[in-house]
Design an enzyme around this catalytic site. Structure first.
Site, mmCIF file in Angstrom:
data_model
loop_
_atom_site.group_PDB
_atom_site.id
_atom_site.type_symbol
_atom_site.label_atom_id
_atom_site.label_comp_id
_atom_site.label_asym_id
_atom_site.label_seq_id
_atom_site.Cartn_x
_atom_site.Cartn_y
_atom_site.Cartn_z
ATOM 1 N N ASP A 1 6.717 7.544 2.551
ATOM 2 C CA ASP A 1 5.881 8.425 3.362
ATOM 3 C C ASP A 1 5.484 7.661 4.622
ATOM 4 O OD1 ASP A 1 3.180 7.085 3.119
ATOM 5 O OD2 ASP A 1 3.517 7.484 0.996
ATOM 6 N N HIS B 1 1.579 4.850 4.327
ATOM 7 C CA HIS B 1 1.155 3.760 3.447
ATOM 8 C C HIS B 1 2.047 2.524 3.541
ATOM 9 C CE1 HIS B 1 -0.384 7.499 1.358
ATOM 10 N NE2 HIS B 1 -1.491 6.799 1.594
ATOM 11 N N SER C 1 -6.875 6.319 1.688
ATOM 12 C CA SER C 1 -5.876 5.923 0.690
ATOM 13 C C SER C 1 -5.396 4.479 0.797
ATOM 14 C CB SER C 1 -4.680 6.868 0.738
ATOM 15 O OG SER C 1 -4.144 6.936 2.050
#
Length: 570
Positions: free
Chosen positions: A256, A259, A37
């Site tokens: 979160d 990231h 990601s």
């Protein structure tokens, strides 16, 4: 004659309708970018990221997009999202922008990005991806693989890379992955296999196509997978042509634990580019003729240095003065390692200096940013053996808290130890005394310890503080065993406080002195009581106040507040 004309006509027609193959441009540098990601891009691209992208920065679409409209296998201006329709701003964006700004105008940069949020590294292994897809058909990354990469991400990378090789030269591979394999000790070798497979399938050589591996979000930025950076750090030993890209100081998104935010991705992309530029022996500065857009210039241009006017440092160790820079777009970066200093008082090697003794002086801090703008600031430096800044007090054993404002050392557990560590050692032999002054009597049954090695398990001089608030240690008579061996004051590595029980020391000052007023007496504190109120007599002093240990030479001593005579043996 008719046959000749017909044959000629056939050749002409054939040439007219045959596709013309593009020539390979040696100045079209292409990079494969893969991972999960963070490589996919998790931040929302802002207007500053989408406007005025240099046309020398190109994207080879590795899947079909509806918005923006893109077709698999076609080249486009590198406007985010680059990786796939569900991605956002990632490190690839500012990797490319930094590269084109630093390299000559005849060089273009192309990227081939393939990434899937949450993807394990095995999805890029051509021998394992099928089993992974079979075992995890409903995972988010499996859906992205099916929807965008025909269920074979590695195959898509190779397919697009071969297409790119028709027009340019592959110069490197960028990887950011790890949270789905967090801390796996086999991860470096799995990456090695994928890297070697890519090189083989594309006919490339490792010495011309390095691998750049990015760190995950650090713990201090809220990262949950920071432990994986231990495996990232191993990469250069497993793959000699790999290079680690640091995530130190990069901000997380605050939503979160995996990231970066947009600023973090921009800086991370710049760091990937800097690693690539170093290998090209390129200066880490923009090409003098590069024309920045206003928004891009703000990202790269320093507005001010954030460095204290007065800095305290310690002798006996290599050190850097901590510096952050505020850029014109108002983001900040730690630029400590990129500073240089000019000083008549201290010897600097770039950003590093290592004073050997106490000294005061000044230095001019200098930073030249990517746009070649230089910013300077004068700083006063005070080098002390015993500075009280929190960063100078080291916890050596147990649970110990230090309060810089109160100058308090609090041991939460018995055996807690903290103090000053001189990694390269310091010479205190020019002084007679080490003086410790407390604000009030200590409550943790503390000792002062002095070491000749950077190891608290080595022999040391020990002075039990008891009820004293002023402790004077004769540096040239620090006896540590019954044979009379002493600690060498010219090679001091640690001066610490050790607490044999939980409690607190409130420190007023610690310093070295040659002042005769500090000649040790120690006599007033010769008598000590144990927890039961009984006298204990391990502190024996000479008449001039120096503590000694048995066996004693013949003479007169002070023990438990009384004179005692030690006779000679016959």
């Amino acid at each position: 004659m008719k046959r000749v004309l017909l044959a000629l006509s056939f050749v002409i027609c054939h040439l007219s309708f045959s596709p013309v193959r593009a020539q390979v441009d040696p100045n079209f540098y292409i990079y494969i970018c893969f991972g999960q990601s963070n490589m996919e891009g998790n931040a929302q691209a802002e207007s500053v990221d989408k406007a005025n992208v240099d046309k020398r920065f190109r994207l080879l679409a590795t899947c079909n997009y509806d918005s923006p409209k893109r077709t698999l296998g076609e080249w486009y201006d590198a406007i985010p999202p680059l990786v796939n329709p569900v991605g956002g701003l990632g490190p690839t964006d500012y990797f490319g922008r930094t590269m084109v700004a630093a390299l000559p105008a005849n060089v273009r940069i192309g990227v081939i990005p393939v990434a899937m949020g949450g993807s394990p590294i095995e999805m890029f292994d051509k021998d394992k991806y099928q089993q992974k897809m079979k075992d995890n058909p409903n995972e988010w990354w499996a859906q992205i693989a099916r929807n965008n990469y025909n269920s074979n991400p590695y195959g898509r990378i190779i397919e697009m890379a071969k297409k790119a090789q028709q027009v340019g030269v592959i110069k490197g591979i960028l990887l950011h992955q790890g949270c789905s394999n967090n801390g796996d000790p086999n991860w470096p070798n799995m990456v090695k296999k994928i890297y070697q497979d890519m090189l083989k399938d594309l006919g490339l050589a490792a010495d011309t196509v390095p691998l750049f591996v990015g760190e995950t979000l650090r713990q201090e930025s809220g990262g949950a997978c920071y432990g994986h950076n231990t495996q990232v750090a191993r990469m250069p030993t497993v793959v000699p042509t790999s290079h680690v890209v640091s995530s130190e100081g990069l901000p997380g998104n605050g939503q979160d634990p995996w990231h970066f935010n947009a600023v973090g991705y921009r800086i991370l992309g710049k760091r990937y580019a800097f690693e690539a530029l170093k290998l090209m022996n390129q200066e880490l500065k923009a090409d003098p003729d590069y024309k920045f857009t206003t928004s891009l210039r703000k990202f790269y241009t320093v507005k001010q240095l954030n460095l204290a006017d007065n800095v305290m440092a310690m002798p006996g160790q290599l050190q850097r003065l901590p510096v952050t820079a505020t850029f014109e777009d108002n983001h900040t970066e730690d630029v400590t390692k990129d500073m240089t200093y000019i000083s008549d008082d201290f010897d600097f090697n770039g950003s590093i200096f290592s004073p050997t003794t106490e000294k005061q002086g000044t230095a001019e801090a200098c930073y030249t940013d990517f746009t070649r703008k230089e910013t300077r600031q004068t700083v006063n430096i005070d080098v002390r053996y015993f500075p009280f800044a929190a960063g100078n007090i080291t916890s050596l054993y147990g649970t110990v808290n230090y309060d810089e404002v109160a100058r308090s050392i609090t041991a939460k557990t018995a055996g807690g130890q903290a103090g000053w560590v001189y990694k390269n050692g310091v010479d205190m032999s020019a002084y007679k005394y080490l003086v410790v002054k407390l604000k009030e009597p200590q409550t943790c049954n503390a000792q002062i310890r002095v070491f000749n090695k950077n190891n608290i398990n080595s022999v040391s001089y020990k002075d039990t503080i008891n009820s004293r608030t002023t402790i004077v240690i004769d540096l040239h008579n620090m006896v540590y065993n019954a044979a009379g061996a002493t600690i060498d004051p010219s090679k001091i590595y640690i001066v610490s406080f050790r607490c044999s029980k939980a409690g607190t020391l409130l420190i007023n000052d610690v310093f070295l002195s040659n002042d005769s007023q500090y000649t040790p007496t120690g006599i007033s504190d010769a008598t000590r009581l144990n927890d039961k109120g009984q006298m204990i007599n391990d502190n024996i002093y000479t008449l001039d106040g120096r503590r000694v240990q048995s066996p004693l030479r013949p003479g007169v001593y002070i023990q438990n507040g009384r004179k005692v005579i030690c006779g000679s043996k016959h």
